[in-house]
Write an enzyme that holds these catalytic residues in place. Structure first.
Site, PDB file in Angstrom:
ATOM      1  N   THR A   1       0.811  -1.227   0.000  1.00  0.00           N
ATOM      2  CA  THR A   1       0.000   0.000   0.000  1.00  0.00           C
ATOM      3  C   THR A   1       0.836   1.265   0.000  1.00  0.00           C
ATOM      4  O   THR A   1       0.326   2.350  -0.273  1.00  0.00           O
ATOM      5  CB  THR A   1      -0.929   0.030   1.229  1.00  0.00           C
ATOM      6  OG1 THR A   1      -0.129   0.056   2.425  1.00  0.00           O
ATOM      7  CG2 THR A   1      -1.854  -1.181   1.247  1.00  0.00           C
TER       8      THR A   1
ATOM      9  N   CYS B   1       2.378   2.667   9.440  1.00  0.00           N
ATOM     10  CA  CYS B   1       1.430   2.741  10.554  1.00  0.00           C
ATOM     11  C   CYS B   1       2.149   2.563  11.886  1.00  0.00           C
ATOM     12  O   CYS B   1       3.289   2.116  11.944  1.00  0.00           O
ATOM     13  CB  CYS B   1       0.368   1.634  10.440  1.00  0.00           C
ATOM     14  SG  CYS B   1      -0.565   1.629   8.917  1.00  0.00           S
TER      15      CYS B   1
ATOM     16  N   CYS C   1      -2.405   0.234  14.963  1.00  0.00           N
ATOM     17  CA  CYS C   1      -3.341   0.692  13.925  1.00  0.00           C
ATOM     18  C   CYS C   1      -4.596  -0.185  13.928  1.00  0.00           C
ATOM     19  O   CYS C   1      -4.499  -1.421  13.941  1.00  0.00           O
ATOM     20  CB  CYS C   1      -2.672   0.644  12.550  1.00  0.00           C
ATOM     21  SG  CYS C   1      -3.719   1.315  11.230  1.00  0.00           S
TER      22      CYS C   1
ATOM     23  N   CYS D   1      -0.275   6.724   7.576  1.00  0.00           N
ATOM     24  CA  CYS D   1      -1.643   6.202   7.598  1.00  0.00           C
ATOM     25  C   CYS D   1      -2.607   7.286   8.083  1.00  0.00           C
ATOM     26  O   CYS D   1      -2.320   7.994   9.050  1.00  0.00           O
ATOM     27  CB  CYS D   1      -1.709   4.984   8.518  1.00  0.00           C
ATOM     28  SG  CYS D   1      -3.369   4.320   8.769  1.00  0.00           S
TER      29      CYS D   1
ATOM     30  N   CYS E   1      -4.450   5.699  11.776  1.00  0.00           N
ATOM     31  CA  CYS E   1      -3.759   5.652  13.080  1.00  0.00           C
ATOM     32  C   CYS E   1      -2.840   6.833  13.316  1.00  0.00           C
ATOM     33  O   CYS E   1      -2.356   7.038  14.424  1.00  0.00           O
ATOM     34  CB  CYS E   1      -2.982   4.342  13.216  1.00  0.00           C
ATOM     35  SG  CYS E   1      -1.525   4.212  12.145  1.00  0.00           S
TER      36      CYS E   1
ATOM     37  N   ASP F   1      18.354  10.853  50.908  1.00  0.00           N
ATOM     38  CA  ASP F   1      17.142  11.647  51.086  1.00  0.00           C
ATOM     39  C   ASP F   1      16.361  11.155  52.299  1.00  0.00           C
ATOM     40  O   ASP F   1      16.151   9.949  52.474  1.00  0.00           O
ATOM     41  CB  ASP F   1      16.284  11.538  49.831  1.00  0.00           C
ATOM     42  CG  ASP F   1      15.024  12.366  49.913  1.00  0.00           C
ATOM     43  OD1 ASP F   1      15.097  13.577  49.651  1.00  0.00           O
ATOM     44  OD2 ASP F   1      13.964  11.797  50.261  1.00  0.00           O
TER      45      ASP F   1
END
Length: 489
Positions: free
Chosen positions: A30, A34, A38, A65, A68, A439
């Site tokens: 694609t 992402c 996602c 994307c 997401c 401390d």
């Protein structure tokens, strides 16, 4: 982590949000990248490629994307827990150094050649400093496009782009949308903002316990510089191009953030410093799992998991306040700091509340008459020596600081013992392994829990908590009823 393919595939298939920011998933079929969580149907494992940064994904030709929004995921926790060249470079890039000073300026601050810095970043992150800064500019541009009514030309320069054409090309390349299309897709419920002000969400890895985080900031707030108002922590910010005011509100799944800036070019720096102050890029699951291995700490962690280390937006400011707080109560330290602010801080206008000043810079404090300080003579010497070293650059506490070297330099200053150096390392430098065995609150908690209470014995026991001893400090402090441990009402 991106080199462990099997582990990355499992994280993507389970949509595990804990790994957001640790790595990015690029899908070759694609051309989209992402975050691991996602919500879309996970791609086939053979179509996944795992890259260490959004910049590496963009450089490889993948676009973000639209579901997401991987550019808005929390940052990698690696850069806050390490002090090597790559981590220091990433902190400086987040602080906008490349945009202001270029790659040569970045390299000069780190003390390495430009070529060495580029080589190290490419080897670990798959992208050089220019590509990393470009990804950051793209994220800032998207934020301004979606949350402000500013003209696109103003947004381009505010986000750090050198030209409108570069801005347009980058937005189209990274988000596969023109800037005007990005704005038209933004939710209609997004509140309108005037120029210089915007509202956004700061993501974090769950869980996050806000009690000690905001409790500490509110209980130690310096009047005029900080305040707790209407369920939110507010403070002034000294920034590279101007100043700002931030309002931070804890929410179950994010931190609400409203920024008012005198110059929008400071946007990415302001966001970076607020995230650092709230320790939002920490990995609480890894930290708490390590601390739970100690059976005496485990009940504290289980009772209120996800404690963060409250840090600072200004390292020099915190160091000065640490000296003011030596051997006095929290209230007395606030009083001393408020006097300095009134006398030497830069006045600002806050139409929304009671903030009046920026905390004075080291240069302004270097000119203070020691006799005007209402503190013992030895502490005056400590104060004047520190601000002098900060002003002349001999002591550097910024994101480029080398932690061991800075500790060594601080220990040479008069009046600086292990407690002062370690509290500065923990809250200003951001060292996640800083520890405070001397401390009083830590020793009381140790005695109550059955841990060794002498500093040497407690340090030996705490070796098992490494590299997260600063977080163990937060859990130990939380056993006390001091206001720093409770979310203000």
């Amino acid at each position: 982590m991106h080199t462990d393919t099997e582990r990355c595939v499992r994280a993507v298939q389970s949509k595990d949000a804990r790994f957001d920011g640790w790595f990015f998933t690029a899908v070759v079929t694609t051309g989209i990248y992402c975050r691991p969580s996602c919500p879309v149907v996970p791609p086939k494992p053979e179509n996944m490629r795992f890259l260490p940064s959004a910049a590496a994904c963009q450089q490889a030709g993948f676009r973000a994307c639209k579901r997401c929004r991987p550019d808005t995921s929390p940052g990698s926790p690696e850069w806050n827990q390490r002090a090597d060249l790559v981590a220091r470079a990433m902190r400086l890039i987040a602080d906008g150094v490349v945009d202001r000073e270029g790659v040569p300026g970045l390299a000069a601050r780190l003390g390495y050649s430009t070529r060495q810095v580029e080589r190290q970043l490419l080897a670990e992150l798959g992208a050089g400093p220019l590509a990393l800064a470009r990804a950051q500019r793209a994220q800032a541009a998207r934020l301004l496009i979606e949350t402000t009514p500013l003209p696109m030309a103003d947004i381009a320069f505010a986000a750090g782009f050198a030209s409108i054409r570069t801005f347009n090309d980058t937005v189209r390349e990274v988000f596969a949308l023109a800037p005007t299309d990005l704005r038209s897709r933004a939710p209609r419920s997004t509140p309108g903002n005037t120029a210089g002000a915007l509202t956004l969400r700061l993501p974090f890895r769950a869980p996050l316990n806000p009690d000690n985080l905001f409790g500490h900031l509110a209980a130690t707030a310096v009047p005029g510089v900080e305040e707790w108002r209407d369920g939110a922590y507010r403070r002034t910010l000294r920034l590279p191009y101007g100043h700002g005011i931030v309002t931070l509100t804890p929410q179950p799944d994010h931190i609400g953030c409203r920024l008012t800036l005198s110059d929008l070019r400071d946007l990415t720096v302001a966001i970076s410093r607020c995230r650092r102050m709230l320790d939002l890029d920490a990995d609480p699951v890894a930290i708490d799992d390590q601390l739970r291995t100690d059976p005496l700490l485990a009940p504290l962690v289980d009772k209120a998991p996800g404690r963060r280390v409250p840090r600072t937006v200004d390292e020099a400011e915190f160091a000065v306040r640490a000296v003011l707080g030596q051997q006095v109560s929290t209230a007395a330290a606030r009083t001393h700091a408020a006097r300095l602010v009134t006398a030497h801080g830069e006045r600002i206008d806050d139409p929304e509340g009671g903030l009046t000043h920026l905390f004075p810079s080291p240069e302004a404090l270097a000119s203070v008459d020691p006799e005007s300080l209402a503190m013992p003579r030895t502490r005056r010497t400590t104060f004047t020596t520190l601000v002098g070293r900060l002003a002349d650059g001999e002591v550097r506490l910024g994101p480029d600081s080398d932690w061991p070297e800075t500790r060594a330099r601080l220990l040479t200053l008069p009046g600086f013992g292990p407690w002062t150096v370690d509290v500065i390392a923990m809250r200003a430098l951001g060292d996640p392994d800083a520890f405070l065995p001397t401390d009083l609150g830590i020793r009381r908690a140790a005695q109550e829990l059955g841990l060794p209470s002498t500093p040497a014995a407690l340090t030996a026991r705490a070796a098992a908590w490494r590299p997260w001893r600063a977080y163990a400090v937060q859990y130990l402090w939380a056993t006390d009823s001091h206001p720093i441990n409770f979310l203000p009402v």
